[in-house]
Scaffold this motif. Structure first.
Motif, PDB file in Angstrom:
ATOM      1  N   UNK A 113       0.826  -0.938  -0.245  1.00 25.15           N
ATOM      2  CA  UNK A 113      -0.018  -0.014   0.022  1.00 25.15           C
ATOM      3  C   UNK A 113       0.688   1.212  -0.061  1.00 25.15           C
ATOM      4  N   UNK A 114       0.907   2.123  -0.746  1.00 25.19           N
ATOM      5  CA  UNK A 114       1.159   3.737  -1.033  1.00 25.19           C
ATOM      6  C   UNK A 114       0.369   4.694  -0.133  1.00 25.19           C
ATOM      7  N   UNK A 115       0.530   4.798   0.449  1.00 25.37           N
ATOM      8  CA  UNK A 115      -0.772   5.519   1.487  1.00 25.37           C
ATOM      9  C   UNK A 115      -1.270   6.785   1.028  1.00 25.37           C
ATOM     10  N   UNK A 116      -0.339   8.049   0.356  1.00 21.44           N
ATOM     11  CA  UNK A 116      -1.019   8.771  -0.084  1.00 21.44           C
ATOM     12  C   UNK A 116      -1.580   8.650  -1.665  1.00 21.44           C
ATOM     13  N   UNK A 358      -0.133  20.021   5.407  1.00 15.94           N
ATOM     14  CA  UNK A 358      -1.166  19.708   4.741  1.00 15.94           C
ATOM     15  C   UNK A 358      -1.788  19.107   5.847  1.00 15.94           C
ATOM     16  N   UNK A 359      -1.547  18.206   5.944  1.00 16.74           N
ATOM     17  CA  UNK A 359      -2.525  16.752   7.117  1.00 16.74           C
ATOM     18  C   UNK A 359      -2.819  15.627   6.121  1.00 16.74           C
ATOM     19  N   UNK A 360      -2.484  15.547   4.973  1.00 16.91           N
ATOM     20  CA  UNK A 360      -3.004  14.913   4.165  1.00 16.91           C
ATOM     21  C   UNK A 360      -3.274  13.005   4.750  1.00 16.91           C
ATOM     22  N   UNK A 361      -4.463  12.892   4.611  1.00 21.11           N
ATOM     23  CA  UNK A 361      -4.481  11.563   4.984  1.00 21.11           C
ATOM     24  C   UNK A 361      -4.597  10.806   4.557  1.00 21.11           C
ATOM     25  N   UNK A 362      -4.375   9.673   5.084  1.00 23.52           N
ATOM     26  CA  UNK A 362      -3.302   8.372   4.135  1.00 23.52           C
ATOM     27  C   UNK A 362      -5.063   7.354   3.899  1.00 23.52           C
ATOM     28  N   UNK A 363      -4.437   6.493   3.049  1.00 22.21           N
ATOM     29  CA  UNK A 363      -5.539   6.112   2.648  1.00 22.21           C
ATOM     30  C   UNK A 363      -6.030   5.090   3.802  1.00 22.21           C
ATOM     31  N   UNK A 364      -5.486   4.577   4.476  1.00 18.45           N
ATOM     32  CA  UNK A 364      -6.305   3.218   5.828  1.00 18.45           C
ATOM     33  C   UNK A 364      -7.269   4.377   6.737  1.00 18.45           C
TER      34      UNK A 364
END
Length: 409
Positions: A113-116, A358-364
């Motif tokens: 999983x590449x989470x971004x 930016x606090x990008x949410x990860x996929x999980x």
């Protein structure tokens, strides 16, 4: 017999995958499915999963791409070739295949999983006007490392674009989309030019190089990927790919005869009083060819007018999108370009911090993803029912007897 785009051993791998499919019913029990979080190809679904283990430390997240073979039966050979390449090519900037199996009518490909998600995902959710320059340099540096490796193994990627560039929260960049790759080694001999026309050419018109689309007697080589890289650089910088809204015929005319695409900033975007954009019509200028009013062009151009990209970034892009492939540097040479050299190899802190701020949410951690509850086992019923709704001339010095680039001249 393997064709020129199918390396030695590919046929054997097809048999291996076929044999794997008979064991799929048992092998899928090794995974827990958590949620569906994306869409791939035309009808594929991307699932978040973990591998079942008695050790909590082994609970790393995985991505499972599930394809309905009845919907894409014409693409089976391409899927199998992609699996073969993902298993046999090994590089830190290429996405690998951990496992693959068939359940019922579904082909499942398990990858890390590449989470971004992809660079395109980040553009659409957080960077609508394009990434900061330092982020683009970090991304393109790693993509170039992947291309250097692919080219050294005798492959042309043929599908370099933002949606095929995956980014992790740790700053790791991975290139995917190997189903379109083409082998330039035939019967042990390295071909100087190839003539194969990509199956998905229409979907990739914006990114494919002129020589690939022309299909003339000169053919094309691995430098076609460099053109695609230049278009991707524009896509990452501008938030939209050049030519993206143009009809196919006009796109081809502009790509062959028009000015080369470029990145947008205050040096390339005209002031507001000099911009002429007709509603729902392609913008006909060398600065922003192929973008219409429905691409939110006004806001994009205004944002671009307020920023300045470095001279080295402009020159890097201009080198990549040269119409004549002989004027483009190779992937190894581009790694020495000042724009790429501005990011130290092995250091990601200076560009990753722009993403973490930016606090990008990860996929999980995405809350909007549909979660499958009370069904911890990865079984065929879940695979069949899982769905996802998708809302719709650089100053250069070129030696005639050898390719020697002086980027500082």
């Amino acid at each position: 017999m393997a064709t020129s785009d199918q390396p030695d051993g590919w046929n054997q791998e097809v048999e291996v995958v076929k044999n794997d499919s008979s064991n799929g019913v048992g092998r899928h029990d090794s995974y827990n499915i958590l949620k569906s979080f994306g869409q791939c190809f035309d009808s594929g679904v991307v699932l978040l999963a973990t591998k079942k283990s008695s050790y909590q430390s082994d609970q790393s997240f995985l991505a499972v791409r599930k394809y309905n073979l009845e919907d894409c039966h014409k693409e089976i050979c391409r899927f199998l070739k992609e699996i073969w390449l993902m298993r046999n090519l090994s590089h830190e900037n290429l996405l690998t295949c951990i496992d693959s199996f068939v359940i019922g009518h579904s082909l499942c490909i398990v990858t890390p999983l590449v989470d971004y998600g992809s660079a395109l995902d980040l553009i659409q959710t957080h960077f609508s006007n394009g990434f900061p320059e330092v982020v683009i340099a970090g991304i393109l540096r790693d993509v170039l490392h992947a291309l250097v490796y692919l080219h050294s193994k005798g492959y042309i990627h043929r599908s370099v674009k933002a949606s095929h560039i995956l980014i992790s929260s740790k700053g790791q960049v991975m290139l995917t989309g190997l189903r379109d790759a083409y082998c330039i080694v035939e019967k042990g001999r390295w071909q100087t030019a190839v003539f194969d026309y990509p199956i998905d050419a229409e979907q990739n018109f914006c990114w494919l190089s002129p020589e690939v689309l022309q299909q003339n007697l000169r053919g094309y080589c691995e430098k076609s990927d460099i053109y695609s890289l230049g278009i991707t650089a524009c896509e990452l910088a501008n938030g939209v790919a050049p030519f993206v809204d143009l009809p196919s015929t006009q796109l081809l005319i502009n790509k062959f005869n028009g000015p080369p695409p470029q990145i947008w900033d205050c040096t390339t975007v005209p002031p507001p009083e000099h911009r002429i954009i007709l509603p729902n019509q392609p913008a006909d200028s060398g600065v922003f060819d192929g973008v219409t009013a429905c691409s939110n062009i006004d806001a994009r151009l205004e944002a671009a007018y307020q920023r300045t990209f470095s001279r080295s970034f402009h020159r890097f892009t201009m080198l990549c999108v040269q119409l004549d492939p002989g004027l483009r540097p190779g992937s190894t040479q581009l790694l020495k370009h000042p724009f790429i050299q501005s990011i130290r190899k092995g250091s990601v802190a200076n560009w990753l911090e722009y993403l973490t701020l930016i606090s990008i949410p990860t996929i999980q951690n995405l809350s909007k993803s549909p979660t499958i509850e009370n069904e911890p086992t990865f079984n065929s019923a879940q695979l069949e029912s899982a769905t996802f709704t998708h809302d719709d001339k650089e100053d250069q010095r070129l030696s005639r007897d050898s390719i020697a680039w002086d980027f500082y001249d």
